[in-house]
Design an enzyme around this catalytic site. Structure first.
Site, PDB file in Angstrom:
ATOM      1  N   HIS A   1       0.850  -1.187   0.000  1.00 32.14           N
ATOM      2  CA  HIS A   1       0.000   0.000   0.000  1.00 32.14           C
ATOM      3  C   HIS A   1       0.880   1.228   0.000  1.00 32.14           C
ATOM      4  O   HIS A   1       1.801   1.331   0.786  1.00 32.14           O
ATOM      5  CB  HIS A   1      -0.899   0.014   1.244  1.00 32.14           C
ATOM      6  CG  HIS A   1      -1.958  -1.030   1.196  1.00 32.14           C
ATOM      7  ND1 HIS A   1      -3.029  -0.952   0.347  1.00 32.14           N
ATOM      8  CD2 HIS A   1      -2.106  -2.191   1.877  1.00 32.14           C
ATOM      9  CE1 HIS A   1      -3.800  -2.018   0.520  1.00 32.14           C
ATOM     10  NE2 HIS A   1      -3.259  -2.786   1.437  1.00 32.14           N
TER      11      HIS A   1
ATOM     12  N   CYS B   1      -0.676   2.015  -4.957  1.00 34.13           N
ATOM     13  CA  CYS B   1      -1.420   3.194  -5.380  1.00 34.13           C
ATOM     14  C   CYS B   1      -0.452   4.365  -5.479  1.00 34.13           C
ATOM     15  O   CYS B   1       0.462   4.482  -4.671  1.00 34.13           O
ATOM     16  CB  CYS B   1      -2.490   3.536  -4.335  1.00 34.13           C
ATOM     17  SG  CYS B   1      -3.613   2.181  -4.034  1.00 34.13           S
TER      18      CYS B   1
END
Lengths: 626, 374
Positions: free
Chosen positions: B139, B181
């Site tokens: 992440h 991301c």
């Protein structure tokens, strides 16, 4: 206090308000004398007291006093590094590689077989011409030169006078009676002549020129021995101006072999300044890891007497390479280790061939567990030597070069990794593979393989696999049969390693100082400072030793310099996770200081402005009274 | 604090000039082939719902192994331990697992600053001829990557670590692939030469997972990694596919994000870079021309063959206890003293401790009886 005396009715109010910095003192002051608030609000008769201001300011001062304590206590501990010394050292190293070069000295001895030639053949002027001519031909390499004419009863010498040079008396020795075509014998003879009386240390070379006997054909032949001398036979010293020719050939031998280890550098000195790196750890050590790979143990199982091989063949090489690199040896035998490429059968040669293009994929990293050293620490360098015994269905296995011919050695090296060679079991083309025999290879059986391994070790360290002879100029070499590396080749490696170590230590220290300067928040322990200091000291010692020509001492000091520099740079306590942007710093300190300081500063400002007002009132009062 | 003083910056700029002195003499900018390959594969998130990150890393591990990079040249960091489960038929060799995957360990792997006791399998032993593939998944966000839900690495720290690697010549070329991301923001601060950085999504975009597996119950792979692996499926070590074709194979509509790469620090053009330069492993080969002729080794027969030189001479922190044990076995005279000393120094100290405690209790009892109320 003046105000208290004058305002008897305001005693309680003022005494109660002494401790507070509030402004209600103004009210009693305005109720003096006339009792009219409005008229007296703009003047006062006494200057305002400074007590409240002093108290308020003392609180702020207390905070200000704490600032240096806070600064000091949040300071990271940084051991002082000698940045300027590091930069200076790096600049010196980078600018003049001459400062690193260990010096070479060459002693040329002319001698003659003809007994009646004593003095007169080579005068001092003649010797000096040789020396001068040599310097010109030496392509810019720095050689200390000494030229001697060794006659029956005396020697004439020119050049630098150092105590290590060969003694007089070569002409009187048996040299001129021996068969000069027996290279081994001449080599040993010369060595035994010299070794008792002079010290054969690094960088000191000798070249003996023997005049041709009358009636002998004038074919010059130069042989480089396996110690630190060479000799030239068949020289014609009777032609006029022979000095230049002889000197140019001597210079060629000296530069190509003694100085460069057999490599011809076309660019001269400049190319030599690029120091190739050697496959060594930061401490100058390497682990030689030997693996015997049985591709298919169901066909045959091979074991080996590696201890005897190591003792007999490798130990002399390890001993002679001791000043250059410290080796330790490991070995293992692995089974079920097929190679990763396929070979094709060649009917004409009756062999299975692996083309050269496939060799990069030969090592089967999935099955060959070569890196299983138990003694290697994290910083060791391992050189793998894999001896591959093919299975019955691919035996005999040979490597085919791109030119189409078969490799003589069946071996290859990968720079920085090690080498692979193939051992074909003898007569394996005829054996049937249904009996799985178990064999132990003795050191005799492994002798050809060991020759290849020695050549591979030489190649990994930057030496040619064997002596590079030059048939055009008739230059040959005596192979170092016992050790595998000649003494003068060890010198070449020593020079390269010393230069490499000093350069590496300088660049490492420079990187460290750059890193340290760019991270002002990083803690620098004392250990790092100590390592840096000792690295610089060792580097200076290496430079001073190399000026003197002490090869081993200089190499050892350079090794230590690099080892310490690497230890300083790779100290585990240096972590680069230290980027604190301004937002983070603000976010950390704001909740601590802002709430308290805000009140204090506001109080100071209010008190200050009140004081200014009172002072102005006093001024007006003063003027009124005047 | 975080501000570099003017003096420091002046010094820094002067120091920057010094590397020019080290530039190779007369070096033409020709490209030389790399000599070995390394891969550092990092999965930074744990827990079951991040299964896809671990699956990303492991499938890339398989690909890279298939294309030839050996296990000892791969550093695999998994924040959660799926691969070493007993039910796994083909376990991977995980070098850093579970809570060992921290920012500090990751940076130590990159910069090479380990404690002396860290084994070779946990170190990145690259040199100046190494091509390194660095793959990170987990992440991430704007200029950071999250490690294990508790800490994060910033793009500036990563850039500094690469700069240190460049200083110490620990790589020849470096390919950084990030699948998180806003992955491209992690590359924004890079400044060292020789780095090619690829991110699966731009700033403000998310990277999406590919598909859900009904049995497992969570997504099993991310899109960017899935399409990367699909590209490699039909390749082998001899393939000539270039990085340009790999980058062209990504389509923004399938990825649902825009793949971004940064090649300004990379010396070569992408159509000349083979994917096997980073994802596979090729050795540089030199043929051994001839054996060393005339080599015979020692002439004399050795009567007492010595063992190979002891490898314990390598300086290493050695635990003292085992050596003491050997001395105990050999030494017959003061056996008792040695035994007691060995016992006391050995790791297992229960019996002496027990004896000591009992003696203490006895002494206390005796003294309290003998001197009551003292």
């Amino acid at each position: 206090m003046a105000e208290v005396e004058e305002l008897p009715c305001a005693d309680a109010a003022t005494s109660g308000s002494e401790a507070h910095g509030s402004g209600h003192e103004g009210n009693p002051a305005s109720a003096t004398e006339s009792g009219d608030v409005d008229a007296e609000a703009s003047t006062r008769s006494k200057p305002p007291g400074r007590k409240r201001l002093f108290i308020t300011f003392s609180v702020v001062f207390f905070f200000l006093l704490g600032v240096p304590f806070w600064w000091k206590s949040t300071e990271v501990y940084r051991a002082p590094l000698p940045f300027s010394a590091i930069e200076e050292h790096a600049a010196v190293v980078a600018s003049s590689s001459l400062a690193l070069a260990l010096p070479c000295h060459l002693h040329i001895i002319f001698t003659s077989a003809a007994p009646h030639r004593n003095e007169g053949l080579m005068s001092v002027a003649s010797l000096e011409k040789v020396a001068e001519s040599f310097r010109q031909h030496a392509q810019g390499y720095d050689f200390g030169i000494r030229v001697t004419w060794d006659a029956d009863d005396s020697c004439v010498s020119v050049g630098s006078d150092v105590e290590w040079t060969w003694p007089c008396g070569l002409a009187n020795s048996d040299l001129l009676n021996v068969d000069l075509r027996n290279d081994d014998y001449v080599d040993e003879f010369l060595w035994s002549f010299a070794k008792d009386k002079s010290s054969s240390a690094g960088g000191r070379y000798t070249l003996v020129v023997v005049e041709r006997k009358p009636g002998e054909d004038a074919k010059e032949r130069t042989v480089v021995g396996k110690h630190r001398h060479a000799w030239m036979t068949g020289a014609d010293l009777s032609v006029p101006d022979f000095e230049d020719g002889i000197a140019s050939r001597i210079a060629e031998v000296a530069v190509i072999y003694f100085r460069n280890g057999g490599r011809v550098s076309k660019a001269g000195r400049a190319e030599d300044d690029q120091v190739p790196s050697m496959p060594l750890s930061a401490d100058g050590e390497a682990i030689l890891s030997f693996t015997l790979l049985n591709a298919n143990p169901e066909d045959w199982i091979y074991d080996w007497d590696i201890e005897e091989v190591e003792e007999r063949y490798l130990q002399p090489l390890i001993d002679v390479m001791e000043p250059v690199a410290r080796f330790s040896v490991e070995s293992q035998v692995l089974y079920y280790t097929p190679k990763a490429v396929s070979s094709h059968w060649n009917e004409a040669l009756k062999a299975h061939l692996v083309p050269f293009k496939q060799l990069p994929f030969f090592v089967n990293s999935n099955e060959w567990h070569l890196d299983t050293s138990s003694a290697a620490t994290g910083r060791s360098k391992i050189l793998h030597f894999a001896i591959y015994v093919p299975a019955a269905n691919e035996c005999p296995l040979h490597m085919q070069l791109s030119s189409g011919r078969i490799s003589l050695t069946n071996g290859f090296t990968s720079p920085g990794w090690g080498g692979v060679t193939v051992y074909n079991p003898p007569g394996c083309g005829n054996l049937v593979s249904n009996n799985s025999g178990s064999y132990k290879l003795s050191s005799k059986d492994l002798e050809p393989v060991v020759g290849v391994i020695v050549a591979q070790i030489r190649a990994l360290f930057g030496l040619p696999s064997m002596f590079v002879k030059n048939a055009k100029t008739s230059t040959y070499g005596v192979p170092a049969a016992v050790t595998g590396i000649a003494d003068w080749e060890v010198d070449v490696l020593l020079r390269r390693r010393t230069a490499m170590d000093i350069q590496a230590s300088a660049s490492t220290l420079l990187s460290l100082s750059r890193l340290v300067s760019s991270l002002p928040n990083m803690v620098i322990k004392d250990e790092i400072g100590e390592h840096v200091q000792s690295s610089l000291a060792e580097a200076k010692a290496a430079q001073s030793q190399s000026l003197v020509g002490a090869y081993h001492a200089a190499a050892e000091a350079a090794r230590k310099a690099r080892s310490r520099a690497e230890a300083a740079f790779f100290q585990p306590s240096i972590m680069s996770l230290l980027y604190f942007p301004a937002e983070h710093q603000l976010a950390i300190y704001t909740p601590f200081f802002v709430p308290v300081l805000l009140h204090v500063l506001v109080a100071l400002l209010k008190e200050g402005s009140r004081y200014k007002q009172e002072w102005q009132k006093y001024r007006r009062g003063d003027l009124k009274q005047l | 604090m975080g501000v570099v003083s003017w003096r420091a910056s002046a010094l820094l700029s002067w120091l920057m000039l010094l590397p020019m002195l080290f530039a190779e003499v007369g070096a033409a900018p020709t490209w030389t082939k790399h000599t070995n390959n390394w891969a550092v594969l990092v999965c930074t998130s744990r827990y079951w719902f991040n299964y896809r990150h671990m699956a990303n890393t492991l499938s890339l591990y398989r690909t890279v192994k298939r294309l030839g990079i050996p296990d000892d040249h791969i550093i695999l960091m998994l924040a959660d331990d799926v691969a070493c489960n007993a039910r796994n038929a083909r376990p991977a060799q995980v070098d850093y697992r579970g809570y060992e995957v921290t920012v500090e360990n990751f940076l130590r792997v990159l910069t090479g600053r380990h404690d002396a006791a860290v084994p070779r399998s946990k170190r990145l032993l690259s040199d100046e001829g190494s091509n390194i593939l660095l793959y990170m998944t987990g992440h991430g966000g704007d200029e950071f990557l999250k490690f294990q839900d508790s800490e994060e690495i910033q793009s500036r720290d990563l850039a500094d670590a690469f700069a240190q690697m460049h200083e110490k010549r620990r790589y020849k070329e470096l390919l950084v692939m990030v699948d998180t991301c806003q992955a491209a923001t992690l590359h924004s601060q890079l400044y060292s030469p020789g780095i090619l950085a690829v991110g699966s999504s731009l700033k403000g975009e998310n990277s999406y997972s590919h598909h859900l597996d009904a049995d497992v119950g969570v997504s099993v792979v991310d899109r960017f990694t899935y399409y990367t692996l699909q590209f490699f499926e039909n390749l082998d070590i001899h393939s000539n596919a270039t990085l340009e074709s790999l980058f062209k194979s990504y389509s923004p509509s399938l990825l649902m994000s825009h793949m971004d790469y940064r090649a300004d620090l990379f010396p070569r053009t992408l159509d000349k870079v083979l994917v096997t330069d980073f994802f596979g492993s090729v050795m540089g080969i030199k043929h051994t021309e001839a054996a060393y002729v005339g080599f015979t080794g020692r002439y004399e027969e050795l009567l007492n063959p010595q063992k190979a030189p002891s490898l314990a001479a390598v300086n290493e922190p050695v635990f003292e206890a085992p050596r003491e044990k050997d001395q105990v076995l050999e030494d017959e005279e003061d056996l008792n003293v040695e035994k007691i000393r060995h016992r006391l120094l050995a790791a297992d100290n229960d019996l002496p401790v027990l004896v000591g405690l009992l003696a203490l209790a006895a002494a206390v009892t005796v003294s309290s009886i003998a001197f009551p109320g003292a």
